[in-house]
Design a protein around this motif. Structure first.
Motif, mmCIF file in Angstrom:
data_model
loop_
_atom_site.group_PDB
_atom_site.id
_atom_site.type_symbol
_atom_site.label_atom_id
_atom_site.label_comp_id
_atom_site.label_asym_id
_atom_site.label_seq_id
_atom_site.Cartn_x
_atom_site.Cartn_y
_atom_site.Cartn_z
ATOM 1 N N GLN A 289 0.837 -1.194 0.000
ATOM 2 C CA GLN A 289 0.000 0.000 0.000
ATOM 3 C C GLN A 289 0.874 1.246 0.000
ATOM 4 O O GLN A 289 2.043 1.213 0.382
ATOM 5 C CB GLN A 289 -0.962 0.010 1.188
ATOM 6 C CG GLN A 289 -0.305 0.035 2.550
ATOM 7 C CD GLN A 289 -1.338 0.053 3.680
ATOM 8 O OE1 GLN A 289 -2.539 0.166 3.436
ATOM 9 N NE2 GLN A 289 -0.875 -0.038 4.920
ATOM 10 N N ARG A 290 0.277 2.350 -0.425
ATOM 11 C CA ARG A 290 0.933 3.660 -0.441
ATOM 12 C C ARG A 290 -0.148 4.720 -0.500
ATOM 13 O O ARG A 290 -1.333 4.424 -0.689
ATOM 14 C CB ARG A 290 1.864 3.805 -1.650
ATOM 15 C CG ARG A 290 1.156 3.763 -2.995
ATOM 16 C CD ARG A 290 2.103 4.164 -4.102
ATOM 17 N NE ARG A 290 1.529 4.004 -5.434
ATOM 18 C CZ ARG A 290 0.733 4.898 -6.018
ATOM 19 N NH1 ARG A 290 0.373 6.006 -5.372
ATOM 20 N NH2 ARG A 290 0.280 4.683 -7.240
ATOM 21 N N VAL A 291 0.253 6.001 -0.339
ATOM 22 C CA VAL A 291 -0.711 7.093 -0.452
ATOM 23 C C VAL A 291 -0.683 7.622 -1.881
ATOM 24 O O VAL A 291 0.296 7.454 -2.620
ATOM 25 C CB VAL A 291 -0.419 8.236 0.554
ATOM 26 C CG1 VAL A 291 -0.533 7.751 1.980
ATOM 27 C CG2 VAL A 291 0.948 8.839 0.278
ATOM 28 N N TYR A 292 -1.747 8.273 -2.252
ATOM 29 C CA TYR A 292 -1.890 8.854 -3.595
ATOM 30 C C TYR A 292 -0.720 9.794 -3.898
ATOM 31 O O TYR A 292 -0.306 10.603 -3.067
ATOM 32 C CB TYR A 292 -3.207 9.625 -3.671
ATOM 33 C CG TYR A 292 -3.342 10.464 -4.919
ATOM 34 C CD1 TYR A 292 -3.652 9.880 -6.132
ATOM 35 C CD2 TYR A 292 -3.134 11.847 -4.874
ATOM 36 C CE1 TYR A 292 -3.751 10.638 -7.273
ATOM 37 C CE2 TYR A 292 -3.236 12.619 -6.014
ATOM 38 C CZ TYR A 292 -3.544 12.012 -7.218
ATOM 39 O OH TYR A 292 -3.642 12.777 -8.346
ATOM 40 N N VAL A 331 -7.333 6.947 -5.731
ATOM 41 C CA VAL A 331 -7.404 6.070 -4.571
ATOM 42 C C VAL A 331 -8.209 4.819 -4.943
ATOM 43 O O VAL A 331 -9.245 4.894 -5.610
ATOM 44 C CB VAL A 331 -8.051 6.832 -3.391
ATOM 45 C CG1 VAL A 331 -8.412 5.865 -2.268
ATOM 46 C CG2 VAL A 331 -7.117 7.922 -2.893
ATOM 47 N N THR A 333 -7.802 0.062 -5.283
ATOM 48 C CA THR A 333 -6.947 -1.131 -5.269
ATOM 49 C C THR A 333 -6.585 -1.514 -6.700
ATOM 50 O O THR A 333 -7.400 -1.379 -7.619
ATOM 51 C CB THR A 333 -7.662 -2.315 -4.577
ATOM 52 O OG1 THR A 333 -8.895 -2.578 -5.245
ATOM 53 C CG2 THR A 333 -7.932 -1.998 -3.112
ATOM 54 N N THR A 356 -2.872 -1.142 -2.570
ATOM 55 C CA THR A 356 -3.932 -0.252 -2.101
ATOM 56 C C THR A 356 -3.394 1.176 -2.086
ATOM 57 O O THR A 356 -2.358 1.458 -1.457
ATOM 58 C CB THR A 356 -4.392 -0.640 -0.692
ATOM 59 O OG1 THR A 356 -4.887 -1.989 -0.719
ATOM 60 C CG2 THR A 356 -5.501 0.287 -0.212
ATOM 61 N N VAL A 357 -4.062 2.100 -2.835
ATOM 62 C CA VAL A 357 -3.681 3.520 -2.873
ATOM 63 C C VAL A 357 -4.623 4.269 -1.937
ATOM 64 O O VAL A 357 -5.843 4.293 -2.136
ATOM 65 C CB VAL A 357 -3.772 4.082 -4.303
ATOM 66 C CG1 VAL A 357 -3.395 5.557 -4.300
ATOM 67 C CG2 VAL A 357 -2.861 3.304 -5.244
ATOM 68 N N ASN A 358 -4.056 4.884 -0.876
ATOM 69 C CA ASN A 358 -4.827 5.626 0.127
ATOM 70 C C ASN A 358 -4.782 7.118 -0.159
ATOM 71 O O ASN A 358 -3.903 7.606 -0.882
ATOM 72 C CB ASN A 358 -4.272 5.346 1.528
ATOM 73 C CG ASN A 358 -4.359 3.865 1.886
ATOM 74 O OD1 ASN A 358 -5.389 3.231 1.672
ATOM 75 N ND2 ASN A 358 -3.257 3.312 2.410
ATOM 76 N N LYS A 359 -5.707 7.874 0.457
ATOM 77 C CA LYS A 359 -5.732 9.328 0.272
ATOM 78 C C LYS A 359 -4.498 9.971 0.908
ATOM 79 O O LYS A 359 -4.036 9.535 1.964
ATOM 80 C CB LYS A 359 -6.992 9.927 0.885
ATOM 81 C CG LYS A 359 -8.262 9.680 0.076
ATOM 82 C CD LYS A 359 -9.430 10.496 0.616
ATOM 83 C CE LYS A 359 -10.663 10.353 -0.276
ATOM 84 N NZ LYS A 359 -11.783 11.225 0.162
ATOM 85 N N ASN A 426 -8.786 12.176 -3.934
ATOM 86 C CA ASN A 426 -7.547 11.506 -3.534
ATOM 87 C C ASN A 426 -6.850 12.157 -2.348
ATOM 88 O O ASN A 426 -5.694 11.821 -2.067
ATOM 89 C CB ASN A 426 -6.588 11.462 -4.730
ATOM 90 C CG ASN A 426 -7.169 10.696 -5.902
ATOM 91 O OD1 ASN A 426 -7.650 9.577 -5.729
ATOM 92 N ND2 ASN A 426 -7.158 11.307 -7.083
ATOM 93 N N ASN A 428 -7.219 13.923 1.810
ATOM 94 C CA ASN A 428 -7.903 14.321 3.034
ATOM 95 C C ASN A 428 -7.629 15.802 3.246
ATOM 96 O O ASN A 428 -6.473 16.200 3.444
ATOM 97 C CB ASN A 428 -7.402 13.497 4.224
ATOM 98 C CG ASN A 428 -7.857 12.044 4.142
ATOM 99 O OD1 ASN A 428 -9.006 11.767 3.790
ATOM 100 N ND2 ASN A 428 -6.963 11.110 4.475
#
Length: 737
Positions: A289-292, A331, A333, A356-359, A426, A428
């Motif tokens: 996983q990583r952030v956008y 954001v 998978t 998984t790409v997180n915000k 994408n 927060n």
């Protein structure tokens, strides 16, 4: 000399047939060819040596010549076996008539380990020949080489054979087996006279293996073999495989084998080709996983399926990982795929992982704005801290709304800018307000330009405002500006600044632009009268008149007074000339010049003739001296009898007297463009009889002729000019007083 004798000896030997032992040879250089035999000493078992010695010299035996042991009508019946050295390259030496062993009816076996060429009819008719050893150098078998060898049961063909002529094995009725040591045999059933029933064996097929394909186990494979040999042949000893490889790959090894029957044996290299296939490993990509907006992390896999206690250390390369996600992907998978891994003895089956790409965190601040009083509210937007992928703004689920209480009519001051409703795909978001600053509008106050004439009163000074907004005018000014200039009624012509300053307003910032008061010069008209004079007179003095001085001023205020001039001079021809006025200089006046005219008229002229003409004689030539005051030439005319005439010599005029009597001479000047005609002057002249006529003397006594100035011949010299012409053509002038 030694070399010469040696060469002579060699040449002689090349031409002779020699006998060494029980065989005859033809010599050629340092080589010898078997050409026949000693019938009385030939044994049944014939061995051809590697070399012979003759007269102390050694010769290599390289060939068995044509008809050496055979003949079309009967061959050697003594020979049963033949063993030749490896130096024998040819059986027969000609492609036309070679019968080296033809019809040798008792020849049973022959060994030719080094032979390369077996020429035409070499063994034809050898009916008892059971087998022949050909070695591994044979290249060609010629026509009818073994024709009629009816006892020949088998033959081993080396891989070097490149050609065999038709009928080379014709009528070999017992030939059952052909063994080829190569992959492509040139002697086959049905070819070259070989019976179609003959069986062809390739040596590579004499041995077969229980298996040629194995799956990698980490251990070396151990196959077994079995043989399929021609009748009468067997393995001389058990076949032993060399050490085989254990790793995945395709391999070929050479297996040494010796085959034999009751007559002979031969060695063969049997190829054994085998293949070891790899084992399949399962590669399971680990989830990540990583952030956008960030780069992908390093991807890894777990592996299963190793054999023989092996581990991941056998993996040479984990290959590459790929995913449809990139730094700008939204954001969500995404599958992680692996490919291109490599390991000794293994192949790979891949199972995908999940990325998984997180915000990502993002700060959104309403951008501070400025506007001037009265303008439209600017477009409101935001600044961002934390944007990825060089974005200028995020992608929105719900776009933000910006608002402020300020309008175009709001007074100068600061107003809040707020943000609401923003939802980024994408990111927060953390949201902060901004500030809208309303600044004073720019108002330019321009002093209006003015003009007046020298000595006039100043005009009213006014101004113009540029930049009012919201429909406002000068009433929006809390303090009106002050306008002034340094120019007065008596100020000289020129440009004077109009200063402006001192305006005040809560919503405007002022810039001032000076005006200019231009004092123009007054018009001053300068004129002169028209004038007339006669030709030859001096120009009159031209008087100037002024019209336009202000406030009682006169020509004394001029920096430089104008002048009146004309191009006419004392000698200018009759006509009309312009009187031009110019060159005036004044600080406060512009000149308007009005030209005059000078008219030059014709002048009067007089004649003066004071000449004494009282004593004029016949034949006199008297210069006339009347003068015109204009300087023009005088014209003379004569009234009365034709006793004289006017003669012009150069610029002078003469009265030429021919007769006696009274005449009137009239002098006049007709005038020209600049002079009127003069009055006439009359003179009466009495021409009397000549006196003082001289006789011709001295050298004039000769036969000469005398002429007057008009070319008339006269009998004697006269008073005046006489022209004497001599017989030889010479002329002479004589003046008589």
């Amino acid at each position: 000399m030694i070399a010469f004798c040696f060469m002579t000896s060699m040449n002689a030997m090349a031409a002779d047939v020699i006998t060494v032992g029980y065989l005859k040879y033809k010599l050629n250089g340092n080589e010898a060819t078997v050409s026949g035999y000693d019938k009385d000493n030939l044994p049944a078992d014939v061995t051809i040596p590697d070399e012979i010695t003759y007269n102390g010299l050694k010769f290599t035996v390289t060939a068995i010549g044509e008809n050496a042991f055979g003949n079309e009508f009967g061959g050697c019946s003594t020979i049963k076996t033949l063993k030749a050295s490896k130096n024998i390259k040819k059986v027969g030496t000609s492609v036309t008539e070679d019968s080296s062993f033809e019809n040798c009816k008792n020849l049973e076996t022959a060994s030719l380990p080094g032979v390369e060429y077996i020429y035409r009819k070499s063994f034809r008719g050898c009916k008892k020949l059971r087998y022949i050893e050909l070695g591994n150098n044979l290249k060609y078998i010629d026509e009818e080489a073994f024709l009629g060898c009816s006892s020949l049961e088998y033959i081993v063909i080396p891989p070097t054979l490149t050609g065999a002529y038709h009928y080379c094995f014709y009528d070999c009725s017992s030939l059952q087996t052909i063994i080829s040591l190569g992959d492509d045999c040139k002697v086959k059933p049905g070819y070259g006279g070989v019976p179609s029933s003959t069986k062809l064996y390739y040596v590579k097929d004499l041995v077969s293996w229980t298996s040629n394909s194995f799956t990698y186990t980490g251990k070396r494979p151990t196959p077994t073999c079995q043989t399929d040999l021609p009748a009468g042949f067997k393995l001389k000893q058990e076949i032993k495989l060399p050490t085989l490889e254990k790793n995945v790959g395709d391999y070929t090894v050479t297996v040494k084998a010796t085959f034999a029957n009751d007559d002979m044996s031969f060695d063969a290299d049997i190829p054994y080709t085998y293949h070891i296939t790899p084992v399949t490993l399962t590669a399971r990509v680990k989830d990540a996983q990583r952030v956008y907006g960030d780069k992908d992390p390093k991807f890894e896999s777990t592996y299963s399926g190793f054999v023989n206690g092996e581990t991941e250390s056998v993996i040479k390369s984990h290959g590459s990982y790929s995913t449809s996600a990139y730094s700008g992907s939204n954001v969500g998978t995404y599958s992680i795929r692996q490919s291109g891994a490599s390991a000794t003895n293994y192949t790979f089956k891949y199972e995908d992982g999940t990325l998984t790409v997180n915000k990502a965190p993002l700060t959104m601040t309403a951008a501070d704005k400025t506007m001037t009083y009265g303008s439209k509210v600017p477009t409101l937007n935001a600044t961002y801290t934390g944007l990825k992928n060089n974005e200028s703004q995020p992608a929105w689920n719900t776009r933000p709304e910006f608002s402020t209480k300020a309008t175009s009519t709001s007074k100068v001051g600061k107003y809040a800018i707020t943000i609401s409703g923003a939802d980024a795909k994408n990111y927060n978001l953390t949201v902060s307000n901004g500030t809208l600053t309303i600044e004073k509008a720019s108002l330019e106050i321009r002093a209006d330009n003015k003009t007046k004439q020298y000595k006039d009163s100043n005009p009213e000074l006014t101004y113009t405002c540029v930049g009012f907004v919201n429909g406002e005018n000068t009433s929006a000014l809390t303090t009106k500006p002050t306008v002034k200039t340094t120019a007065t009624t008596n100020s000289a012509a020129g440009n004077y600044p109009i200063e402006i300053s001192g305006a005040k307003s809560g919503n405007y910032a002022f810039t001032y632009k000076k005006g200019q008061l231009t004092i123009n010069k007054r018009k001053l008209t300068v004129s002169t009268d028209d004038y007339t004079r006669a030709y030859g007179e001096e120009n009159p003095t031209f008087q100037l008149h002024y019209d336009g001085f202000a406030d009682g001023e006169n020509a004394s205020v001029l920096v430089k007074k104008p002048k009146a001039t004309t191009s006419a001079t004392k000698t200018s021809n009759v006509g009309t000339y312009t009187i031009t006025i110019g060159s005036g200089v004044a600080e406060n006046y512009d000149f308007n010049y009005k030209s005059g005219k000078l008219t030059i008229e014709k002048a009067y002229q007089t004649l003066t003739w004071n000449q004494d003409l009282s004593d004029v004689k016949q034949y006199d030539q008297v210069e006339l001296t009347a003068k015109a005051s204009s300087g023009l030439d005088v014209k003379y005319t004569i009234e009365g009898d034709n006793i004289c005439s006017i003669t012009k010599i150069g610029k002078k005029q003469y009265l030429d007297c021919k007769g006696i009597g009274e005449v009137v001479i009239i002098a006049t000047q007709d005038g020209d463009r600049n002079y009127w005609q003069s009055t006439k002057v009359y003179k009466t002249v009495n021409i009397s009889s000549p006196s003082g006529i001289q006789e011709i003397k001295s050298d004039l006594d000769k036969d000469v002729r005398i002429y007057d100035v008009n070319g008339n011949r006269i009998p004697a010299l006269r008073k005046g000019i006489n022209i004497i012409k001599y017989p030889d053509g010479r002329t002479r002038k004589i003046s008589v007083k």
